[in-house]
Write a protein that holds these residues in place. Structure first.
Motif, PDB file in Angstrom:
ATOM      1  N   PRO A 146       4.607 -13.405 -11.497  1.00  0.00           N
ATOM      2  CA  PRO A 146       4.633 -12.985 -12.896  1.00  0.00           C
ATOM      3  C   PRO A 146       4.058 -11.584 -13.125  1.00  0.00           C
ATOM      4  O   PRO A 146       3.905 -11.153 -14.266  1.00  0.00           O
ATOM      5  N   PHE A 147       3.727 -10.883 -12.038  1.00  0.00           N
ATOM      6  CA  PHE A 147       3.068  -9.582 -12.152  1.00  0.00           C
ATOM      7  C   PHE A 147       4.054  -8.451 -11.845  1.00  0.00           C
ATOM      8  O   PHE A 147       4.714  -8.457 -10.802  1.00  0.00           O
ATOM      9  N   GLY A 148       4.136  -7.487 -12.739  1.00  0.00           N
ATOM     10  CA  GLY A 148       4.842  -6.240 -12.478  1.00  0.00           C
ATOM     11  C   GLY A 148       3.809  -5.167 -12.183  1.00  0.00           C
ATOM     12  O   GLY A 148       2.906  -4.929 -12.994  1.00  0.00           O
ATOM     13  N   ILE A 149       3.917  -4.490 -11.039  1.00  0.00           N
ATOM     14  CA  ILE A 149       2.849  -3.607 -10.570  1.00  0.00           C
ATOM     15  C   ILE A 149       3.388  -2.205 -10.342  1.00  0.00           C
ATOM     16  O   ILE A 149       4.446  -2.024  -9.733  1.00  0.00           O
ATOM     17  N   SER A 150       2.634  -1.208 -10.832  1.00  0.00           N
ATOM     18  CA  SER A 150       2.969   0.194 -10.589  1.00  0.00           C
ATOM     19  C   SER A 150       1.720   0.926 -10.118  1.00  0.00           C
ATOM     20  O   SER A 150       0.620   0.695 -10.646  1.00  0.00           O
ATOM     21  N   TYR A 151       1.893   1.819  -9.140  1.00  0.00           N
ATOM     22  CA  TYR A 151       0.795   2.689  -8.732  1.00  0.00           C
ATOM     23  C   TYR A 151       0.684   3.860  -9.710  1.00  0.00           C
ATOM     24  O   TYR A 151       1.692   4.433 -10.121  1.00  0.00           O
ATOM     25  N   ALA A 172       0.842  -1.188   0.000  1.00  0.00           N
ATOM     26  CA  ALA A 172       0.000   0.000   0.000  1.00  0.00           C
ATOM     27  C   ALA A 172       0.881   1.243   0.000  1.00  0.00           C
ATOM     28  O   ALA A 172       2.050   1.195   0.426  1.00  0.00           O
ATOM     29  N   THR A 173       0.323   2.364  -0.463  1.00  0.00           N
ATOM     30  CA  THR A 173       1.038   3.637  -0.371  1.00  0.00           C
ATOM     31  C   THR A 173       0.976   4.142   1.069  1.00  0.00           C
ATOM     32  O   THR A 173       0.199   3.632   1.884  1.00  0.00           O
ATOM     33  N   PRO A 174       1.769   5.161   1.448  1.00  0.00           N
ATOM     34  CA  PRO A 174       1.966   5.495   2.865  1.00  0.00           C
ATOM     35  C   PRO A 174       0.690   5.797   3.652  1.00  0.00           C
ATOM     36  O   PRO A 174       0.512   5.283   4.762  1.00  0.00           O
ATOM     37  N   PHE A 175      -0.190   6.641   3.125  1.00  0.00           N
ATOM     38  CA  PHE A 175      -1.405   6.995   3.858  1.00  0.00           C
ATOM     39  C   PHE A 175      -2.277   5.764   4.090  1.00  0.00           C
ATOM     40  O   PHE A 175      -2.747   5.508   5.203  1.00  0.00           O
ATOM     41  N   THR A 176      -2.478   4.976   3.038  1.00  0.00           N
ATOM     42  CA  THR A 176      -3.270   3.746   3.161  1.00  0.00           C
ATOM     43  C   THR A 176      -2.605   2.779   4.138  1.00  0.00           C
ATOM     44  O   THR A 176      -3.269   2.183   4.989  1.00  0.00           O
ATOM     45  N   ALA A 177      -1.287   2.632   4.019  1.00  0.00           N
ATOM     46  CA  ALA A 177      -0.564   1.710   4.893  1.00  0.00           C
ATOM     47  C   ALA A 177      -0.691   2.106   6.362  1.00  0.00           C
ATOM     48  O   ALA A 177      -0.818   1.243   7.243  1.00  0.00           O
ATOM     49  N   ARG A 208       2.473  -7.755  14.053  1.00  0.00           N
ATOM     50  CA  ARG A 208       3.700  -8.548  13.870  1.00  0.00           C
ATOM     51  C   ARG A 208       3.449  -9.829  13.097  1.00  0.00           C
ATOM     52  O   ARG A 208       4.379 -10.570  12.791  1.00  0.00           O
ATOM     53  N   THR A 209       2.187 -10.086  12.793  1.00  0.00           N
ATOM     54  CA  THR A 209       1.825 -11.316  12.085  1.00  0.00           C
ATOM     55  C   THR A 209       1.716 -11.097  10.584  1.00  0.00           C
ATOM     56  O   THR A 209       2.108 -11.954   9.791  1.00  0.00           O
ATOM     57  N   VAL A 210       1.181  -9.936  10.206  1.00  0.00           N
ATOM     58  CA  VAL A 210       0.933  -9.625   8.789  1.00  0.00           C
ATOM     59  C   VAL A 210       2.028  -8.702   8.281  1.00  0.00           C
ATOM     60  O   VAL A 210       2.309  -7.654   8.881  1.00  0.00           O
ATOM     61  N   GLU A 211       2.645  -9.075   7.173  1.00  0.00           N
ATOM     62  CA  GLU A 211       3.684  -8.244   6.557  1.00  0.00           C
ATOM     63  C   GLU A 211       3.029  -7.147   5.718  1.00  0.00           C
ATOM     64  O   GLU A 211       2.257  -7.419   4.807  1.00  0.00           O
ATOM     65  N   LEU A 212       3.343  -5.886   6.049  1.00  0.00           N
ATOM     66  CA  LEU A 212       2.787  -4.740   5.334  1.00  0.00           C
ATOM     67  C   LEU A 212       3.928  -3.934   4.730  1.00  0.00           C
ATOM     68  O   LEU A 212       4.783  -3.410   5.449  1.00  0.00           O
ATOM     69  N   ASN A 213       3.953  -3.857   3.407  1.00  0.00           N
ATOM     70  CA  ASN A 213       4.998  -3.142   2.689  1.00  0.00           C
ATOM     71  C   ASN A 213       4.488  -1.793   2.210  1.00  0.00           C
ATOM     72  O   ASN A 213       3.438  -1.703   1.573  1.00  0.00           O
ATOM     73  N   VAL A 214       5.242  -0.739   2.515  1.00  0.00           N
ATOM     74  CA  VAL A 214       4.875   0.612   2.102  1.00  0.00           C
ATOM     75  C   VAL A 214       5.551   0.921   0.770  1.00  0.00           C
ATOM     76  O   VAL A 214       6.781   0.853   0.650  1.00  0.00           O
ATOM     77  N   VAL A 215       4.740   1.255  -0.229  1.00  0.00           N
ATOM     78  CA  VAL A 215       5.246   1.585  -1.561  1.00  0.00           C
ATOM     79  C   VAL A 215       5.174   3.100  -1.699  1.00  0.00           C
ATOM     80  O   VAL A 215       4.094   3.670  -1.881  1.00  0.00           O
ATOM     81  N   ALA A 216       6.320   3.756  -1.595  1.00  0.00           N
ATOM     82  CA  ALA A 216       6.354   5.218  -1.512  1.00  0.00           C
ATOM     83  C   ALA A 216       6.534   5.897  -2.862  1.00  0.00           C
ATOM     84  O   ALA A 216       6.690   7.115  -2.924  1.00  0.00           O
ATOM     85  N   SER A 217       6.543   5.144  -3.941  1.00  0.00           N
ATOM     86  CA  SER A 217       6.757   5.750  -5.256  1.00  0.00           C
ATOM     87  C   SER A 217       5.900   5.040  -6.283  1.00  0.00           C
ATOM     88  O   SER A 217       5.186   4.084  -5.973  1.00  0.00           O
ATOM     89  N   THR A 218       5.968   5.508  -7.507  1.00  0.00           N
ATOM     90  CA  THR A 218       5.248   4.862  -8.606  1.00  0.00           C
ATOM     91  C   THR A 218       6.146   3.884  -9.358  1.00  0.00           C
ATOM     92  O   THR A 218       5.772   3.401 -10.431  1.00  0.00           O
ATOM     93  N   ASP A 219       7.307   3.581  -8.781  1.00  0.00           N
ATOM     94  CA  ASP A 219       8.208   2.624  -9.428  1.00  0.00           C
ATOM     95  C   ASP A 219       7.588   1.229  -9.414  1.00  0.00           C
ATOM     96  O   ASP A 219       6.854   0.856  -8.494  1.00  0.00           O
ATOM     97  N   GLN A 220       7.921   0.454 -10.432  1.00  0.00           N
ATOM     98  CA  GLN A 220       7.360  -0.883 -10.553  1.00  0.00           C
ATOM     99  C   GLN A 220       7.964  -1.832  -9.508  1.00  0.00           C
ATOM    100  O   GLN A 220       9.144  -1.752  -9.175  1.00  0.00           O
ATOM    101  N   PHE A 221       7.116  -2.702  -8.954  1.00  0.00           N
ATOM    102  CA  PHE A 221       7.602  -3.792  -8.117  1.00  0.00           C
ATOM    103  C   PHE A 221       6.991  -5.084  -8.638  1.00  0.00           C
ATOM    104  O   PHE A 221       5.992  -5.078  -9.373  1.00  0.00           O
ATOM    105  N   PHE A 222       7.595  -6.207  -8.273  1.00  0.00           N
ATOM    106  CA  PHE A 222       7.228  -7.476  -8.896  1.00  0.00           C
ATOM    107  C   PHE A 222       6.731  -8.476  -7.850  1.00  0.00           C
ATOM    108  O   PHE A 222       7.332  -8.625  -6.779  1.00  0.00           O
TER     109      PHE A 222
END
Length: 547
Positions: A134-139, A98-103, A117-131
């Protein structure tokens, strides 16, 4: 396709929630043996399920395939897109993105549930692609009625999907910088296989309007009511609207007071993430009530008629904020379908006290966060997808958007509902199968099937009432009633019902009916008596107490 629905060399789409209803959005993309989830939302029961507030999509399909699920990507922080996270993310066992505000809002939910501590939550702070697999994802930032509304650009070996989330076009969004027409056109130039698109406002022939225009409307309304207390109710998550109301308060010389826990939480999260930095200092309830009436602007939750929200309590006089005859309530929000009765109840209470009310039908004090037809047509022209898949709407909304897309020159439109398996590529796009897509409810502390025996029985009891027949020792019969409209005739009814039960049991004597047969005869006799006396068909429970 394999019988277990493992995606092969193809790109699949399945909605488990949000297609056929507005809310509860859960979407899946399948590709090369893996699944990607987009959003994990909930909805409110609206009284459909007695005693239940929260309703979820049944995730059985993907829970059985959790080993092939690569992650959950969240488009924005509205409850119909993130509300189910605390209830299902741990069991699914995959990371969230999720992006920072949503996260920040999601993390608070996880902390409240003891899952941080059970659920891993990754903050995506940019529009750069992450994988993810087989999915490449961009905000892709788009305007919406909350901070950090986003579409997703999903790259796969079989083409690119533009998943809009909730969106609108807004030249003056107040908060955030949406992707421009030029940038969206460039994405279209590079090729879009499928546009998976919000259908909520497809019947609106006009654009949704700019958030910036609401500033002027609210300013004019607040200025019109000089010398009066003005309360504004709006969606707590609309950070841009909160900014606007702060500016209106400053421009009109009013102090800002906030009433509602969800508003307190959103303001805190927004300021932690760089929004609402210019919000004027807030005053507490006592200070607000001590100010001259024309020097306070109150911002309150409850515009949808929620009985425990601040506005409902103000309306019934049980809140520290007090309004009296001549004071003003501005409804800077739209009436969500299904909430008409609850909103009307609050508005009638306010009207009975002489309080003036202004809604978006009378004044330009609200704009929608979803695209009208002109905005949909504009996006079609910029992206030029090969396939349109309408989501986020009732069936009528999605069917209409499919027609609009085809009329606008999109080659293919696939009108689907929850549970439909849609193959987007390769080959002709369309529905290829169906999977189970039901509903679950949070009933007390238990997540249960929405069509389970408990809810079904409760609904029947609510409609028809209930009887308990106790077959005691030595042939005694006791009858208790619940919810039957027989107050004046209760004694006569019970006497006759007892007689009917005893007669039904007497007729079984000498027959090999057994305890079950006796119980069923008693049940039917009591129910017939209730129908004869009241016209109702109550639920009947027979209990036997031995000698």
């Amino acid at each position: 396709m394999k019988k277990d629905f493992t995606p092969e060399k193809e790109l699949l789409f399945i909605a488990l929630g949000g297609s056929g209803e507005i809310g509860m959005n859960v979407n899946l993309y399948g590709c090369d043996g893996k699944w990607l989830m987009v959003d994990l939302g909930m909805t409110f029961s609206g009284g459909e399920y007695p005693g239940v507030d929260l309703v979820f999509a049944d995730l059985e399909f993907i829970e059985e395939r959790a080993k092939d699920l690569v992650g959950i990507v969240l488009t924005h922080a509205h409850e119909d897109h993130i509300g189910a996270v605390p209830y299902f993310a741990a069991d699914l066992g995959v990371p969230l993105y999720a992006t920072p505000f949503t996260a920040d809002l999601v993390m608070r939910k996880l902390e409240e549930a003891g899952l941080s501590r059970t659920v891993e939550l990754n903050v995506v702070a940019s529009t750069d692609q992450f994988f993810l697999g087989p999915f490449g994802i961009s905000y892709v930032p788009l305007a919406h009625s909350i901070a950090e509304g986003n579409a997703l650009l999903i790259e796969t070996p079989y083409g690119r999907v533009f998943h809009t989330g909730d969106w609108k076009l807004d030249e003056d969004p107040i908060v955030g910088e949406p992707t421009t027409e030029e940038e969206l056109t460039e994405l279209g130039d590079e090729g879009i296989l499928a546009l998976v698109c919000d259908s909520t406002n497809v019947f609106n022939p006009a654009p949704s309007g700019s958030e910036g225009a609401v500033y002027q409307g609210l300013m004019e309304e607040v200025k019109r009511h000089t010398g009066k207390r003005v309360l504004v109710t709006t969606f707590a998550s609309n950070v841009a609207r909160l900014h606007t109301l702060g500016e209106v308060a400053k421009a009109t010389g009013r102090r800002l007071c906030v009433a509602g826990r969800s508003l307190d939480r959103i303001i805190e999260v927004a300021q932690d993430n760089g929004y609402l930095e210019d919000l004027p200092p807030l005053v507490d309830f006592d200070t607000a009530m001590g100010l001259p009436r024309g020097e306070v602007l109150i911002l309150a939750t409850g515009g949808q008629g929620e009985p425990r929200a601040a506005l409902a309590r103000v309306a019934d006089g049980s809140h520290p904020i007090e309004l009296t005859a001549g004071d003003v309530v501005l409804f800077s929000s739209r009436q969500i379908p299904g909430n008409e009765i609850a909103i009307g109840r609050v508005q009638n209470q306010l009207a009975a006290r002489g309080i003036v009310m202004v809604t978006d039908r009378q004044s330009a004090i609200h704009v929608s966060g979803h695209p009208g037809r002109p905005e949909l047509e504009a996006l079609y022209g910029w992206l030029r997808p090969d396939v349109l898949v309408p989501v986020h709407g009732e069936v009528r909304h999605m069917q209409e958007q499919a027609r609009l897309g085809l009329a606008s020159g999109i080659p293919h439109a696939v009108a689907q509902v929850n549970g439909d398996v849609v193959r987007l590529a390769p080959g002709e796009p369309g529905k290829v199968a169906e999977v189970r897509a039901g509903r679950l409810v949070l009933d007390g502390d238990i997540i249960a099937p929405a069509d389970g025996e408990g809810i079904v029985m409760r609904r029947r009891i609510a409609a028809e009432g209930a009887l308990v027949v106790i077959l005691g020792p030595h042939g005694g019969v006791t009858i208790e009633t619940f919810g039957l409209p027989l107050e004046e005739d209760m004694g006569e009814f019970i006497a006759e019902a007892k007689a009917d039960v005893l007669e039904a049991i007497r007729k079984l004597r000498g027959k090999a009916s057994g305890a079950d047969g006796i119980s069923e005869a008693a049940r039917l006799a009591a129910r017939r008596a209730a129908r004869r006396w009241s016209g109702k068909n109550p639920q009947v429970k027979v209990m036997t107490i031995g000698d």
